[in-house]
Scaffold this motif. Structure first.
Motif, PDB file in Angstrom:
ATOM      1  N   VAL B  17       6.011 -24.680  -0.323  1.00 22.71           N
ATOM      2  CA  VAL B  17       6.065 -24.394  -1.760  1.00 22.71           C
ATOM      3  C   VAL B  17       6.336 -22.908  -1.991  1.00 22.71           C
ATOM      4  CG1 VAL B  17       4.641 -24.299  -3.858  1.00 22.71           C
ATOM      5  CG2 VAL B  17       4.629 -26.359  -2.440  1.00 22.71           C
ATOM      6  N   LEU B  18       5.628 -22.064  -1.241  1.00 24.33           N
ATOM      7  CA  LEU B  18       5.831 -20.617  -1.389  1.00 24.33           C
ATOM      8  C   LEU B  18       7.246 -20.209  -1.024  1.00 24.33           C
ATOM      9  CD1 LEU B  18       2.500 -19.168   0.077  1.00 24.33           C
ATOM     10  CD2 LEU B  18       3.235 -19.237  -2.308  1.00 24.33           C
ATOM     11  N   LEU B  25      12.020 -16.838  -7.469  1.00 20.90           N
ATOM     12  CA  LEU B  25      11.127 -16.083  -8.359  1.00 20.90           C
ATOM     13  C   LEU B  25      10.398 -14.982  -7.593  1.00 20.90           C
ATOM     14  CD1 LEU B  25       9.569 -19.200 -10.150  1.00 20.90           C
ATOM     15  CD2 LEU B  25      11.240 -17.636 -11.162  1.00 20.90           C
ATOM     16  N   HIS B  26       9.706 -14.128  -8.353  1.00 17.93           N
ATOM     17  CA  HIS B  26       8.903 -13.059  -7.754  1.00 17.93           C
ATOM     18  C   HIS B  26       7.434 -13.441  -7.792  1.00 17.93           C
ATOM     19  CE1 HIS B  26      12.451 -10.455  -8.133  1.00 17.93           C
ATOM     20  NE2 HIS B  26      12.632 -11.100  -9.277  1.00 17.93           N
ATOM     21  N   TRP B  27       6.750 -13.125  -6.733  1.00 16.29           N
ATOM     22  CA  TRP B  27       5.338 -13.432  -6.611  1.00 16.29           C
ATOM     23  C   TRP B  27       4.550 -12.377  -7.374  1.00 16.29           C
ATOM     24  CZ3 TRP B  27       1.595 -12.064  -2.266  1.00 16.29           C
ATOM     25  CH2 TRP B  27       0.501 -12.945  -2.250  1.00 16.29           C
ATOM     26  N   THR B  28       3.673 -12.764  -8.310  1.00 13.13           N
ATOM     27  CA  THR B  28       2.968 -11.750  -9.098  1.00 13.13           C
ATOM     28  C   THR B  28       1.451 -11.862  -9.028  1.00 13.13           C
ATOM     29  OG1 THR B  28       3.033 -13.086 -11.103  1.00 13.13           O
ATOM     30  CG2 THR B  28       4.852 -11.574 -10.747  1.00 13.13           C
ATOM     31  N   GLN B  29       0.937 -12.976  -8.598  1.00 11.64           N
ATOM     32  CA  GLN B  29      -0.499 -13.128  -8.370  1.00 11.64           C
ATOM     33  C   GLN B  29      -0.628 -14.223  -7.322  1.00 11.64           C
ATOM     34  OE1 GLN B  29      -3.259 -15.087 -11.018  1.00 11.64           O
ATOM     35  NE2 GLN B  29      -4.310 -13.180 -11.483  1.00 11.64           N
ATOM     36  N   ARG B  30      -1.823 -14.380  -6.738  1.00  6.20           N
ATOM     37  CA  ARG B  30      -1.984 -15.330  -5.635  1.00  6.20           C
ATOM     38  C   ARG B  30      -1.246 -16.641  -5.876  1.00  6.20           C
ATOM     39  NH1 ARG B  30      -6.120 -19.029  -4.184  1.00  6.20           N
ATOM     40  NH2 ARG B  30      -6.999 -18.591  -6.209  1.00  6.20           N
ATOM     41  N   ALA B  44      17.305 -26.631 -10.049  1.00  4.09           N
ATOM     42  CA  ALA B  44      17.335 -26.672  -8.578  1.00  4.09           C
ATOM     43  C   ALA B  44      15.941 -26.371  -8.012  1.00  4.09           C
ATOM     44  CB  ALA B  44      18.356 -25.662  -8.046  1.00  4.09           C
ATOM     45  N   LEU B  45      15.263 -25.393  -8.600  1.00  8.30           N
ATOM     46  CA  LEU B  45      13.911 -25.047  -8.155  1.00  8.30           C
ATOM     47  C   LEU B  45      12.965 -26.230  -8.335  1.00  8.30           C
ATOM     48  CD1 LEU B  45      11.535 -23.137  -7.412  1.00  8.30           C
ATOM     49  CD2 LEU B  45      11.530 -22.360  -9.792  1.00  8.30           C
ATOM     50  N   MET B  46      13.008 -26.856  -9.512  1.00  3.99           N
ATOM     51  CA  MET B  46      12.092 -27.962  -9.778  1.00  3.99           C
ATOM     52  C   MET B  46      12.397 -29.165  -8.888  1.00  3.99           C
ATOM     53  SD  MET B  46       9.924 -26.712 -11.858  1.00  3.99           S
ATOM     54  CE  MET B  46       9.020 -27.738 -13.046  1.00  3.99           C
ATOM     55  N   ALA B  47      13.670 -29.387  -8.604  1.00  2.00           N
ATOM     56  CA  ALA B  47      14.040 -30.492  -7.715  1.00  2.00           C
ATOM     57  C   ALA B  47      13.518 -30.226  -6.301  1.00  2.00           C
ATOM     58  CB  ALA B  47      15.564 -30.674  -7.696  1.00  2.00           C
ATOM     59  N   ALA B  48      13.675 -28.983  -5.840  1.00  5.57           N
ATOM     60  CA  ALA B  48      13.191 -28.636  -4.493  1.00  5.57           C
ATOM     61  C   ALA B  48      11.670 -28.775  -4.424  1.00  5.57           C
ATOM     62  CB  ALA B  48      13.615 -27.208  -4.136  1.00  5.57           C
ATOM     63  N   LEU B  49      10.985 -28.349  -5.477  1.00  6.62           N
ATOM     64  CA  LEU B  49       9.520 -28.441  -5.480  1.00  6.62           C
ATOM     65  C   LEU B  49       9.046 -29.888  -5.559  1.00  6.62           C
ATOM     66  CD1 LEU B  49       8.590 -25.386  -7.748  1.00  6.62           C
ATOM     67  CD2 LEU B  49       8.205 -25.618  -5.280  1.00  6.62           C
ATOM     68  N   SER B  50       9.778 -30.704  -6.305  1.00  6.53           N
ATOM     69  CA  SER B  50       9.423 -32.130  -6.393  1.00  6.53           C
ATOM     70  C   SER B  50       9.373 -32.763  -5.012  1.00  6.53           C
ATOM     71  CB  SER B  50      10.450 -32.890  -7.240  1.00  6.53           C
ATOM     72  OG  SER B  50      10.308 -32.547  -8.582  1.00  6.53           O
ATOM     73  N   GLY B  51      10.279 -32.336  -4.151  1.00 10.33           N
ATOM     74  CA  GLY B  51      10.340 -32.886  -2.803  1.00 10.33           C
ATOM     75  C   GLY B  51       9.318 -32.281  -1.861  1.00 10.33           C
ATOM     76  N   ALA B  52       8.673 -31.195  -2.308  1.00  6.58           N
ATOM     77  CA  ALA B  52       7.767 -30.474  -1.412  1.00  6.58           C
ATOM     78  C   ALA B  52       6.298 -30.776  -1.677  1.00  6.58           C
ATOM     79  CB  ALA B  52       7.994 -28.961  -1.541  1.00  6.58           C
ATOM     80  N   ILE B  53       5.993 -31.381  -2.818  1.00 12.64           N
ATOM     81  CA  ILE B  53       4.578 -31.582  -3.165  1.00 12.64           C
ATOM     82  C   ILE B  53       4.178 -33.053  -3.080  1.00 12.64           C
ATOM     83  CG2 ILE B  53       4.612 -29.587  -4.734  1.00 12.64           C
ATOM     84  CD1 ILE B  53       4.429 -31.676  -7.084  1.00 12.64           C
TER      85      ILE B  53
END
Lengths: 87, 87
Positions: B17-18, B25-30, B44-53
């Motif tokens: 996920v990270l 995106l840029h990491w701004t808090q934990r 594209a980001l949401m599609a990639a995350l859908s497959g990762a969680i």
């Protein structure tokens, strides 16, 4: 104003931080609160949180926009609350 | 569009996920990322995350506004990055 608040605090300080956030905002994800506040309410919330955290270890981040209509929200996976009970 | 993303995923899925979030995106808090994306990049980001969680356990929440100028950011305590290296 519409406020999104994300907290990252040590476990021992979580209860006080959560209690403070719950007074002003709605809980929407494990570490996320959101809600509409006046400027005065926002200042009161931040002042209360300043006294509840260790600024050298904890972190609380807020994102503020003028109104909730300016924000679109999306959730993948588990959703703690629908828009109906959030805003 | 300006995107704020908060993830709450099981430890064993965090690395993927990270890695996916860091591509866009840029990491701004934990558990918080932010940044400017096109609509296509966001999809594209949401599609990639859908497959990762695991949608029955993990949760990823996004807040989107049209432009970063509409958002004010505030941090109490530890700040992982100033506005300069975030936007």
């Amino acid at each position: 104003m519409f406020v999104i608040l994300i907290y990252d605090t040590a476990v021992e300080r979580n209860p006080r931080v959560l209690k403070t956030c719950r007074k002003y905002l709605h809980w929407t994800q494990r570490s996320v609160f959101q809600g509409e506040l006046s400027a005065a309410q926002y200042r009161a919330l931040m002042a209360a949180l300043s006294g509840a955290i260790d600024p050298g270890y904890d972190s609380i981040r807020t994102y503020t926009v003028r109104s909730p209509e300016m924000v679109e929200t999306d959730t993948l996976g588990v959703d703690l609350g629908g828009p109906g009970d959030i805003i």
